[in-house]
Write a protein that holds these residues in place. Sequence first.
Motif, short mmCIF file in Angstrom:
data_model
loop_
_atom_site.label_atom_id
_atom_site.label_comp_id
_atom_site.label_asym_id
_atom_site.label_seq_id
_atom_site.Cartn_x
_atom_site.Cartn_y
_atom_site.Cartn_z
N THR B 6 0.87 -1.18 0.00
CA THR B 6 0.00 0.00 0.00
C THR B 6 0.91 1.23 0.00
O THR B 6 2.03 1.18 0.49
CB THR B 6 -0.94 0.07 1.22
N GLY B 7 0.42 2.32 -0.54
CA GLY B 7 1.30 3.47 -0.76
C GLY B 7 2.29 3.13 -1.86
O GLY B 7 3.41 3.64 -1.90
N GLY B 8 1.86 2.26 -2.77
CA GLY B 8 2.75 1.71 -3.80
C GLY B 8 3.21 2.73 -4.83
O GLY B 8 4.19 2.49 -5.54
N ALA B 9 2.50 3.88 -4.93
CA ALA B 9 2.92 4.90 -5.88
C ALA B 9 3.92 5.86 -5.26
O ALA B 9 4.50 6.70 -5.96
CB ALA B 9 1.70 5.70 -6.38
N GLY B 10 4.12 5.73 -3.96
CA GLY B 10 5.02 6.64 -3.26
C GLY B 10 6.48 6.30 -3.51
O GLY B 10 6.82 5.29 -4.13
N PHE B 11 7.31 7.16 -3.00
CA PHE B 11 8.75 7.02 -3.17
C PHE B 11 9.26 5.68 -2.63
O PHE B 11 9.93 4.91 -3.33
CB PHE B 11 9.39 8.23 -2.47
N LEU B 12 8.88 5.35 -1.39
CA LEU B 12 9.33 4.09 -0.81
C LEU B 12 8.69 2.89 -1.51
O LEU B 12 9.35 1.88 -1.75
CB LEU B 12 9.02 4.03 0.69
N GLY B 13 7.40 3.00 -1.80
CA GLY B 13 6.67 1.91 -2.44
C GLY B 13 7.27 1.54 -3.79
O GLY B 13 7.51 0.36 -4.10
N GLN B 14 7.56 2.56 -4.60
CA GLN B 14 8.14 2.32 -5.92
C GLN B 14 9.54 1.73 -5.82
O GLN B 14 9.90 0.79 -6.51
CB GLN B 14 8.20 3.66 -6.70
N ARG B 15 10.31 2.27 -4.90
CA ARG B 15 11.69 1.80 -4.76
C ARG B 15 11.72 0.36 -4.22
O ARG B 15 12.51 -0.47 -4.65
CB ARG B 15 12.44 2.75 -3.82
N LEU B 16 10.80 0.09 -3.27
CA LEU B 16 10.70 -1.26 -2.72
C LEU B 16 10.29 -2.25 -3.80
O LEU B 16 10.86 -3.35 -3.90
CB LEU B 16 9.68 -1.27 -1.56
N ALA B 17 9.32 -1.85 -4.63
CA ALA B 17 8.85 -2.73 -5.71
C ALA B 17 10.00 -3.06 -6.65
O ALA B 17 10.22 -4.24 -7.01
CB ALA B 17 7.71 -2.05 -6.47
N THR B 18 10.75 -2.04 -7.03
CA THR B 18 11.88 -2.25 -7.94
C THR B 18 12.91 -3.19 -7.33
O THR B 18 13.42 -4.11 -7.98
CB THR B 18 12.53 -0.89 -8.27
N ARG B 19 13.18 -3.00 -6.06
CA ARG B 19 14.16 -3.83 -5.36
C ARG B 19 13.69 -5.27 -5.24
O ARG B 19 14.47 -6.22 -5.43
CB ARG B 19 14.42 -3.23 -3.97
N LEU B 20 12.39 -5.45 -4.92
CA LEU B 20 11.84 -6.80 -4.80
C LEU B 20 11.92 -7.53 -6.14
O LEU B 20 12.29 -8.71 -6.19
CB LEU B 20 10.38 -6.74 -4.32
N LEU B 21 11.61 -6.81 -7.22
CA LEU B 21 11.66 -7.44 -8.54
C LEU B 21 13.10 -7.79 -8.93
O LEU B 21 13.35 -8.83 -9.53
CB LEU B 21 11.03 -6.51 -9.59
N ALA B 22 14.04 -6.94 -8.53
CA ALA B 22 15.46 -7.23 -8.82
C ALA B 22 15.93 -8.46 -8.04
O ALA B 22 16.70 -9.27 -8.55
CB ALA B 22 16.31 -6.01 -8.45
N ARG B 23 15.44 -8.62 -6.81
CA ARG B 23 15.78 -9.79 -6.01
C ARG B 23 15.14 -11.06 -6.55
O ARG B 23 15.73 -12.13 -6.54
CB ARG B 23 15.27 -9.63 -4.57
N GLY B 24 13.86 -10.92 -6.94
CA GLY B 24 13.13 -12.08 -7.47
C GLY B 24 12.59 -13.02 -6.41
O GLY B 24 11.74 -13.86 -6.69
N GLU B 25 13.09 -12.88 -5.19
CA GLU B 25 12.60 -13.77 -4.12
C GLU B 25 12.50 -13.01 -2.80
O GLU B 25 13.12 -11.97 -2.62
CB GLU B 25 13.50 -15.00 -3.98
#
Lengths: 321, 321
Positions: B6-25
């Motif tokens: 939640t708050g996925g459009a925010g600065f932390l949300g976007q950065r977290l999403a990018t990082r999670l996708l880079a990790r893959g797990e």
Amino acid sequence: MHIVITGGAGFLGQRLATRLLARGELRGEAIQRLTLVDQVEPPCPPSDTVDVAGRALDITEPGALDTVLDARPQVVYHLAAVVSSAAEADLDLGMEVNFDATRALLEGCRGRGLANTRLIMASSVAAYGGELPAVLDDMTALQPQNSYGTQKAMCELLINDYSRRGLVDGCVLRLPTIIVRPGRPNAAASSFASSILREPLNGEEAICPVATSLQLFVMSPAKVIEALIHGAEVPGEALAPFRAFMLPGITVSVAEMLDTLRQVAGDEALARVRHEPDPRIEAIVASWPARFETRRAEALGFAGDRSLHDIVMAFIEERSR
Amino acid sequence: MHIVITGGAGFLGQRLATRLLARGELRGEAIQRLTLVDQVEPPCPPSDTVDVAGRALDITEPGALDTVLDARPQVVYHLAAVVSSAAEADLDLGMEVNFDATRALLEGCRGRGLANTRLIMASSVAAYGGELPAVLDDMTALQPQNSYGTQKAMCELLINDYSRRGLVDGCVLRLPTIIVRPGRPNAAASSFASSILREPLNGEEAICPVATSLQLFVMSPAKVIEALIHGAEVPGEALAPFRAFMLPGITVSVAEMLDTLRQVAGDEALARVRHEPDPRIEAIVASWPARFETRRAEALGFAGDRSLHDIVMAFIEERSR
């Protein structure tokens, strides 16, 4: 001076009402009106000078306190609550009564501009928990390990914020475990603490569900009532920056309580206490701390009991009146 | 592994999403699904392997998160919030977004039996306040002097209680002030802390609304994201008895921040900072403590930044990518 007491049919509510009527004044003003609110219509202690009214209200109903607050009371004692073991057994009930109704009361004051109304709420030692230091003080974190304590801690925060914003004039007193309560055992996890003294003193059996090494932080009913009165009178400015604090109780072990019982009423009284460990009760009560430095309360003029012996003797004296 | 932010459009949300996708797990499991929720439809970082979806939802609407929770996510990051100065300006908005929506999320998990879903909420240094010790620790009371901090502290209590009752598996991270945030100034009272570094480094003017002696407890975006990842992976048993704690920030003064700016970008960069005291901002930020012992977080494996200089250099490096 118009005073409202929620939980007005309860032990503290009734005793507070009687004491207020005996005083006749609060904050230097003559008491003209006293409204007792509870789920059932509270008994009204008699008075020649004060308009005492009992109101049966479900404070979880939207707008339940509207007419009470429309009368613009100067002091509201918010004592209504679901007790600890009941709040543990039913999360929704606890949240509704202990948290949502308090929030509604704050909103009721806010909506009516009752910025100068002193709202006194009873909080509890149950709000503490977790990895506590040996002696707690006014800056010890509230990390409650039960839902009742959680709900009370949330109310403390909200009352402080509404007060800080100038929407109401709040004061939250964290009550020690009250002994000796009159009457019968109730659903509170701490009920045994009165029961193991009261029942044997009345010639009845009592059950002790916890280890005798368990320590409690206790206060007599008389001192709690004094504290509630003082809570209405302490100046709001003195309560900043945080309007919730522990009252000055005394630390006693269950063993000391039983020893005092024996000293006061003999071996036959002590023999009336049956030891039947209840892990559910023990788990709740053992998470409540028993040693505090209560500097804030003392600096604000709140006072505690002198000794456990005094507390027990006061109960015996009162009972015989 | 299905993750919701939640708050996925925010600065932390976007950065977290990018990082999670880079990790893959996460938690040793391949990420299959990532759902970003916000008031506006969040941008979805691209992924070949993960089903990434953005949902525009008003989390203050009843049942807003129903369909999201029906998918039974294993991890929910709850980052949506009204920032501090906005919550101070509008009590109702702050209560609805910061508190009521969190409660609804907890109820949503409870109603679906999501006992094993790890719910990670971001709390804040703003939850502290009052008569604080020189150095705070994990048992320092939360006595917030602003509504944002009050609402976050209430959520902490509720998440802990729901977790203790086995209704969800919560973990609340109290975030230090994050510097250097990318983008533009926002309504957060702490916005200046990034602004006085970011704008001069970008050749723009910035306003410093507080005294240079003011100290802050800070953490870089990169370390905050690392902490959010770790918050999903730390075992639930290790989080008892209280599931909220401060992350290991570092203590810096505004003067040190300006000095680092000068060291890194010279006098002309420093000259771009205009000093315009704002009592409203100062009042909020000055109530936030700046020195902590963060033993709990460190014992749980959370790590902070090494120095202010590193934080600023990381911002410059990232910006130039």
